[in-house]
Design a protein around this motif. Structure first.
Motif, PDB file in Angstrom:
ATOM      1  N   PHE A   1       0.855  -1.191   0.000  1.00  0.00           N
ATOM      2  CA  PHE A   1       0.000   0.000   0.000  1.00  0.00           C
ATOM      3  C   PHE A   1       0.894   1.244   0.000  1.00  0.00           C
ATOM      4  CE2 PHE A   1      -2.471  -3.458   1.780  1.00  0.00           C
ATOM      5  CZ  PHE A   1      -3.663  -3.352   1.072  1.00  0.00           C
ATOM      6  N   TYR A   2       1.057   1.820  -1.165  1.00  0.00           N
ATOM      7  CA  TYR A   2       1.944   2.970  -1.358  1.00  0.00           C
ATOM      8  C   TYR A   2       1.308   3.872  -2.414  1.00  0.00           C
ATOM      9  CZ  TYR A   2       3.271  -0.010  -5.263  1.00  0.00           C
ATOM     10  OH  TYR A   2       3.238  -0.813  -6.382  1.00  0.00           O
ATOM     11  N   PRO A   3       1.679   5.142  -2.472  1.00  0.00           N
ATOM     12  CA  PRO A   3       1.074   6.061  -3.453  1.00  0.00           C
ATOM     13  C   PRO A   3       1.629   5.840  -4.856  1.00  0.00           C
ATOM     14  CG  PRO A   3       2.711   7.206  -2.146  1.00  0.00           C
ATOM     15  CD  PRO A   3       2.592   5.832  -1.539  1.00  0.00           C
ATOM     16  N   TYR A   4       0.837   6.213  -5.856  1.00  0.00           N
ATOM     17  CA  TYR A   4       1.333   6.140  -7.231  1.00  0.00           C
ATOM     18  C   TYR A   4       2.325   7.277  -7.472  1.00  0.00           C
ATOM     19  CZ  TYR A   4      -1.562  10.130  -8.689  1.00  0.00           C
ATOM     20  OH  TYR A   4      -2.110  11.369  -8.833  1.00  0.00           O
ATOM     21  N   ASN A   5       3.225   7.056  -8.386  1.00  0.00           N
ATOM     22  CA  ASN A   5       4.205   8.085  -8.760  1.00  0.00           C
ATOM     23  C   ASN A   5       3.579   9.001  -9.809  1.00  0.00           C
ATOM     24  OD1 ASN A   5       6.362   9.612  -9.762  1.00  0.00           O
ATOM     25  ND2 ASN A   5       7.835   7.939  -9.436  1.00  0.00           N
ATOM     26  N   ARG A   6       3.383  10.258  -9.439  1.00  0.00           N
ATOM     27  CA  ARG A   6       2.663  11.188 -10.314  1.00  0.00           C
ATOM     28  C   ARG A   6       3.393  11.461 -11.622  1.00  0.00           C
ATOM     29  NH1 ARG A   6       1.148  12.201  -5.173  1.00  0.00           N
ATOM     30  NH2 ARG A   6      -1.001  12.892  -4.778  1.00  0.00           N
ATOM     31  N   ASP A   7       4.673  11.125 -11.690  1.00  0.00           N
ATOM     32  CA  ASP A   7       5.440  11.364 -12.925  1.00  0.00           C
ATOM     33  C   ASP A   7       5.320  10.202 -13.904  1.00  0.00           C
ATOM     34  OD1 ASP A   7       6.343  13.826 -11.954  1.00  0.00           O
ATOM     35  OD2 ASP A   7       8.050  12.875 -10.919  1.00  0.00           O
ATOM     36  N   ASP A   8       4.793   9.067 -13.430  1.00  0.00           N
ATOM     37  CA  ASP A   8       4.692   7.898 -14.294  1.00  0.00           C
ATOM     38  C   ASP A   8       3.377   7.914 -15.074  1.00  0.00           C
ATOM     39  OD1 ASP A   8       7.091   7.010 -13.385  1.00  0.00           O
ATOM     40  OD2 ASP A   8       6.254   5.571 -11.943  1.00  0.00           O
ATOM     41  N   VAL A   9       3.432   7.370 -16.270  1.00  0.00           N
ATOM     42  CA  VAL A   9       2.216   7.107 -17.040  1.00  0.00           C
ATOM     43  C   VAL A   9       1.831   5.657 -16.756  1.00  0.00           C
ATOM     44  CG1 VAL A   9       1.160   6.974 -19.316  1.00  0.00           C
ATOM     45  CG2 VAL A   9       2.867   8.764 -18.818  1.00  0.00           C
ATOM     46  N   LEU A  10       0.759   5.476 -16.010  1.00  0.00           N
ATOM     47  CA  LEU A  10       0.409   4.141 -15.533  1.00  0.00           C
ATOM     48  C   LEU A  10      -0.469   3.417 -16.542  1.00  0.00           C
ATOM     49  CD1 LEU A  10      -0.386   4.916 -11.792  1.00  0.00           C
ATOM     50  CD2 LEU A  10       1.762   4.136 -12.790  1.00  0.00           C
ATOM     51  N   PRO A  11      -0.179   2.157 -16.819  1.00  0.00           N
ATOM     52  CA  PRO A  11      -1.053   1.383 -17.702  1.00  0.00           C
ATOM     53  C   PRO A  11      -2.363   1.059 -16.975  1.00  0.00           C
ATOM     54  CG  PRO A  11       0.611  -0.036 -16.728  1.00  0.00           C
ATOM     55  CD  PRO A  11       0.943   1.364 -16.305  1.00  0.00           C
ATOM     56  N   PRO A  12      -3.418   0.729 -17.710  1.00  0.00           N
ATOM     57  CA  PRO A  12      -4.678   0.344 -17.064  1.00  0.00           C
ATOM     58  C   PRO A  12      -4.475  -0.881 -16.174  1.00  0.00           C
ATOM     59  CG  PRO A  12      -4.999   0.736 -19.411  1.00  0.00           C
ATOM     60  CD  PRO A  12      -3.516   0.720 -19.177  1.00  0.00           C
ATOM     61  N   ILE A  13      -5.126  -0.881 -15.029  1.00  0.00           N
ATOM     62  CA  ILE A  13      -5.040  -2.020 -14.111  1.00  0.00           C
ATOM     63  C   ILE A  13      -6.158  -2.999 -14.444  1.00  0.00           C
ATOM     64  CG2 ILE A  13      -3.970  -0.645 -12.304  1.00  0.00           C
ATOM     65  CD1 ILE A  13      -6.678  -0.488 -10.920  1.00  0.00           C
ATOM     66  N   PRO A  14      -6.000  -4.281 -14.084  1.00  0.00           N
ATOM     67  CA  PRO A  14      -7.005  -5.293 -14.478  1.00  0.00           C
ATOM     68  C   PRO A  14      -8.431  -4.936 -14.106  1.00  0.00           C
ATOM     69  CG  PRO A  14      -5.042  -6.345 -13.612  1.00  0.00           C
ATOM     70  CD  PRO A  14      -4.850  -4.877 -13.399  1.00  0.00           C
ATOM     71  N   ILE A  15      -8.636  -4.431 -12.869  1.00  0.00           N
ATOM     72  CA  ILE A  15     -10.010  -4.176 -12.453  1.00  0.00           C
ATOM     73  C   ILE A  15     -10.595  -2.928 -13.100  1.00  0.00           C
ATOM     74  CG2 ILE A  15      -9.525  -2.765 -10.418  1.00  0.00           C
ATOM     75  CD1 ILE A  15     -11.721  -4.449  -8.971  1.00  0.00           C
ATOM     76  N   GLN A  16      -9.731  -2.111 -13.697  1.00  0.00           N
ATOM     77  CA  GLN A  16     -10.220  -0.883 -14.329  1.00  0.00           C
ATOM     78  C   GLN A  16     -11.185  -1.207 -15.470  1.00  0.00           C
ATOM     79  OE1 GLN A  16      -7.027   1.753 -15.211  1.00  0.00           O
ATOM     80  NE2 GLN A  16      -8.326   3.422 -15.949  1.00  0.00           N
ATOM     81  N   ALA A  17     -10.875  -2.219 -16.225  1.00  0.00           N
ATOM     82  CA  ALA A  17     -11.760  -2.612 -17.328  1.00  0.00           C
ATOM     83  C   ALA A  17     -13.106  -3.085 -16.788  1.00  0.00           C
ATOM     84  CB  ALA A  17     -11.100  -3.711 -18.162  1.00  0.00           C
ATOM     85  N   GLU A  18     -13.087  -3.743 -15.660  1.00  0.00           N
ATOM     86  CA  GLU A  18     -14.336  -4.198 -15.043  1.00  0.00           C
ATOM     87  C   GLU A  18     -15.194  -3.015 -14.619  1.00  0.00           C
ATOM     88  OE1 GLU A  18     -17.198  -6.858 -13.470  1.00  0.00           O
ATOM     89  OE2 GLU A  18     -15.549  -7.131 -14.890  1.00  0.00           O
ATOM     90  N   LEU A  19     -14.560  -1.983 -14.053  1.00  0.00           N
ATOM     91  CA  LEU A  19     -15.310  -0.800 -13.626  1.00  0.00           C
ATOM     92  C   LEU A  19     -15.893  -0.061 -14.829  1.00  0.00           C
ATOM     93  CD1 LEU A  19     -12.966   0.683 -10.857  1.00  0.00           C
ATOM     94  CD2 LEU A  19     -14.877  -0.915 -10.595  1.00  0.00           C
ATOM     95  N   GLU A  20     -15.149  -0.032 -15.931  1.00  0.00           N
ATOM     96  CA  GLU A  20     -15.598   0.719 -17.100  1.00  0.00           C
ATOM     97  C   GLU A  20     -16.815   0.088 -17.766  1.00  0.00           C
ATOM     98  OE1 GLU A  20     -12.107   1.109 -19.484  1.00  0.00           O
ATOM     99  OE2 GLU A  20     -11.244   2.699 -18.231  1.00  0.00           O
ATOM    100  N   ARG A  21     -17.107  -1.153 -17.459  1.00  0.00           N
ATOM    101  CA  ARG A  21     -18.351  -1.774 -17.941  1.00  0.00           C
ATOM    102  C   ARG A  21     -19.572  -1.033 -17.392  1.00  0.00           C
ATOM    103  NH1 ARG A  21     -18.587  -7.387 -15.729  1.00  0.00           N
ATOM    104  NH2 ARG A  21     -20.563  -7.412 -16.858  1.00  0.00           N
ATOM    105  N   PHE A  22     -19.416  -0.432 -16.191  1.00  0.00           N
ATOM    106  CA  PHE A  22     -20.541   0.214 -15.531  1.00  0.00           C
ATOM    107  C   PHE A  22     -20.620   1.720 -15.803  1.00  0.00           C
ATOM    108  CE2 PHE A  22     -19.530  -3.506 -12.969  1.00  0.00           C
ATOM    109  CZ  PHE A  22     -20.765  -4.011 -12.596  1.00  0.00           C
TER     110      PHE A  22
END
Length: 724
Positions: A229-250
């Motif tokens: 459990f740590y913060p994301y690095n604001r300078d990085d371009v993060l790829p989509p996470i697995p559950i993100q696609a599940e959320l986008e269904r809704f």
């Protein structure tokens, strides 16, 4: 003080599904933060050089509906930590509210397991009321300190549910609050140390209990694995996470800020109130999406009552307010998705919200904070301490929808405040909720625990645990491998003919020992047995379990007397009982050093529950045994026929399955429960009718000694026993 040697720590967490990897958090009401906490606590404690071994003891579940992982008797967690699973009741997975009838068996199984270990535990730490019930018995039998963590408390939960309009009889039938609260009271009366997560837990929640002793309570907040459990690095371009696609269904606009709620689907989490607030506020809907991650489900219709009720209500609310495209409610998620969800919500400048009616701690709050996600939380319970330490969000009244709404608007509409809360949460969690700090505080408290009240028990227990028998008291006890232990009045005695048959059977089996467990004092027991020509018992357990004597010389067990003297103040007990109507002291010859006996007029006297509550409020540590609807015996917390029986078995190395016990009344109940071979004679008192639901207890048709013989035949007890 516990001596300065490597510690053997035994943690007990009975209910739910516990395994070392991929915990099924949110699967149901019993797989919440407690299961995660105890697994991580076991691992982290085992890393410390002062700790030799950590055993996390839970229930073995062999059920095709759950993973076979839960049927493993032992699962390593690390080099010095392991999960031990003990058979307890049916093999299938059971919710915690229906486990109570099987906890005596669990205690006996735990004692059997500990007998196989090279050393006795340094401490036993029970988690939740059911484990408290087990822990105060096993710790008492072994003479080791008991630590208790309630996690959530029955009195608090019942109050909250009643405040919401629930009917007392309905929730009692479902949740068995009376049994749970009684277990919590007994555990608090026995515990040497209570570990709470927050000051509010001690000052407001435990205060509601009769055995409230704040001087023996300490706050040690749970730890957090900051490598996950740590913060994301604001300078990085993060790829989509697995559950993100599940959320986008809704979601129609998945890039909007996220109001994230992560909890189990149970009524006390109050998620419906959050949906109502969101559904009735178009501004909130325009500003943010609502994401509800409520465990894992397959078919709502086949869910348990609580989750089915919650999920059905949420779907109806989403439909009522037409929130389609604005609310996500995924069916499943993995443990590894959780930190990614927090980081995703933080990247979208959202908030985490916990609207629970009460929250003993709030592990998800520190997880979210560690990932840089500001938090909004109920003002009842642990969130008070978390926000006081981390300054990373707001508290609200969970029963006030307007309070919830204002907190959401304040968090989402002030970007500068959001940035401050995000940074302060990351720093605050690292400072106050790291596992290293938790373990150091924990072990410091453990080292300070006194074992002085149990010194007299250490030699017998050490002899037991190294499988060295105690010094001989009577030859027969060392040779025999099985025992019949019977109550006297209306069980052993009552029918001369069947008694003669029983005595003949005992005489024929030289490997079968014989003992009595009675409410009578020693002199009275000897007199009545002589009058009926009963052979001299190998052991006398007398005065409702408060005294034990061995052999022809009636050698008293002084270790037992010292053991049960713990917190026993008989003069103050008599004073506190003096003004009750319908209750009078029995004759002087029935009073003993560790037993105060009364006659009860049930038409005038208060109930046993009312009596015990009164005594607890006077800070008196007693238990009451009510029998034959007219006799009341008040004993020390550690004394009963059942506890004395187990102490005897422990000291003399008898397996519980090699003891057959027989009784007829309420003061026999504790010795009839558990792993003994139990017989209730046909002429039993009405108060034992409730035990008929236990398949492990045999109810004989024959009366008196005839019932004992019938029970022995049922169990095949006159045959040589199987080897352990």
């Amino acid at each position: 003080m516990i001596q300065d040697h490597p510690l053997y720590l035994v943690l007990i967490s009975v209910h739910g599904l516990i395994r070392g990897q991929n915990l099924e958090l949110g699967r149901d009401a019993d797989t919440g933060g407690q299961t995660k906490y105890v697994v991580e606590l076991a691992r982290e404690l085992a890393k410390h050089p002062q700790v030799a071994q950590v055993d996390l003891v839970t229930r073995l579940v062999d059920d095709p509906k759950v993973s076979p992982d839960y049927a493993q008797a032992m699962e390593p967690l690390s080099e010095k930590a392991r999960i031990i699973r003990l058979a307890c009741g049916p093999r299938r997975y059971l919710r915690k509210e229906v486990l109570w009838p099987y906890l005596d068996v669990f205690a006996d199984e735990l004692l059997k397991y500990l007998r196989t270990q090279a050393h006795k535990p340094s401490v036993i730490h029970s988690h939740y009321a059911d484990a408290g019930y087990v822990g105060c018995r096993v710790a008492g039998w072994l003479g080791v300190p008991l630590v208790f963590s309630g996690h959530s408390l029955g009195r608090v939960k019942r109050q909250r549910m009643l405040a919401q309009g629930a009917k007392a009889d309905v929730i009692e039938e479902q949740f068995h609050f009376a049994t749970r609260i009684e277990a919590e009271e007994s555990t608090l009366g026995s515990a040497d140390l209570v570990i709470a997560s927050t000051h509010q837990e001690i000052e407001e929640q435990y205060r509601q209990y009769d055995h409230y002793r704040p001087q023996q309570m300490v706050v040690i907040p749970p730890g957090l694995d900051i490598s996950r459990f740590y913060p994301y690095n604001r300078d990085d371009v993060l790829p989509p996470i697995p559950i993100q696609a599940e959320l986008e269904r809704f979601l129609l606009e998945p890039e909007k800020p996220m109001i994230l709620c992560l909890s189990r689907p149970v009524p006390k989490k109050n998620v419906a109130a959050l949906v109502k607030v969101y559904g009735e506020d178009p501004d909130l809907q325009a500003q943010a999406n609502l994401v509800l991650v409520l465990g894992n489900r397959q078919d709502i219709a086949k869910s348990e009552t609580g989750p089915k009720q919650v999920l059905t209500e949420l779907l109806l609310l989403i439909d009522r307010y037409d929130l389609y495209g604005k609310v996500a409610y995924p069916k499943t998620h993995q443990a590894d998705d959780v930190p990614e969800l927090y980081r995703l919500a933080a990247r979208l400048h959202g908030v985490f919200i916990n609207p629970a009616l009460t929250e003993p701690f709030g592990l998800t709050l520190i997880e979210a904070g560690a990932c840089g996600l500001p938090i909004l939380a109920t003002a009842d319970g642990g969130p008070r301490d978390i926000i006081a330490h981390c300054h990373n969000g707001l508290l609200f009244d969970p029963l006030n929808p307007e309070d919830i709404r204002q907190a959401l608007h304040q968090a989402l509409k002030n970007p500068a405040q959001w940035q401050v809360w995000s940074a302060q949460g990351i720093a605050g969690v690292r400072q106050h909720y790291a596992w290293t700090s938790h373990v150091e505080q924990y072990l410091q408290q453990i080292r300070q625990l006194s074992t002085s009240t149990n010194i007299s028990l250490l030699n017998p227990v050490r002899q037991l645990l190294t499988l060295t028998p105690p010094p001989p008291v009577r030859h027969h006890l060392l040779e025999t491998d099985r025992m019949l232990i019977s109550d006297i009045d209306n069980t052993l005695l009552g029918d001369p003919e069947s008694l003669r048959e029983l005595i003949a059977a005992l005489d024929q089996d030289k490997n079968l020992g014989f003992g009595v467990a009675t409410g009578r004092h020693l002199e009275s027991a000897i007199e009545i047995l002589a009058a009926w020509a009963v052979p001299w018992p190998d052991v006398f357990i007398t005065s409702v379990g408060s005294e034990i004597y061995y052999g022809p010389k009636l050698t008293p067990d002084t270790s037992w007397k010292h053991h049960i003297n713990y917190r026993w103040r008989p003069d103050l007990v008599r004073q506190a009982m003096a003004d009750f109507p319908g209750i009078t002291l029995q004759a002087p010859e029935n009073q003993r050093p560790h037993k105060i006996s009364y006659l009860v007029d049930p038409d005038l006297a208060p109930t046993l529950t009312q009596i015990l509550r009164h005594l607890r409020r006077q800070k008196l540590h007693v238990q009451g045994i009510y029998s034959h609807e007219q006799f009341l015996d008040l004993l020390p917390l550690r004394a009963s026929k059942g506890d004395a029986l187990r102490y005897f078995a422990l000291k003399w190395n008898f397996a519980m399955g090699n003891l057959i016990v027989a009784g007829d009344s309420g003061n026999d109940e504790q010795m009839l429960m558990g792993n003994t071979l139990a017989v209730v004679v046909g002429n039993h008192s009405p108060e034992l009718q409730k035990l008929k639901k236990h398949d492990s207890i045999y109810f004989a048709q024959a009366h008196y000694a005839g019932g004992i013989l019938e029970g022995m035949a049922h169990y095949g007890f006159l045959e040589p026993p199987q080897k352990l």
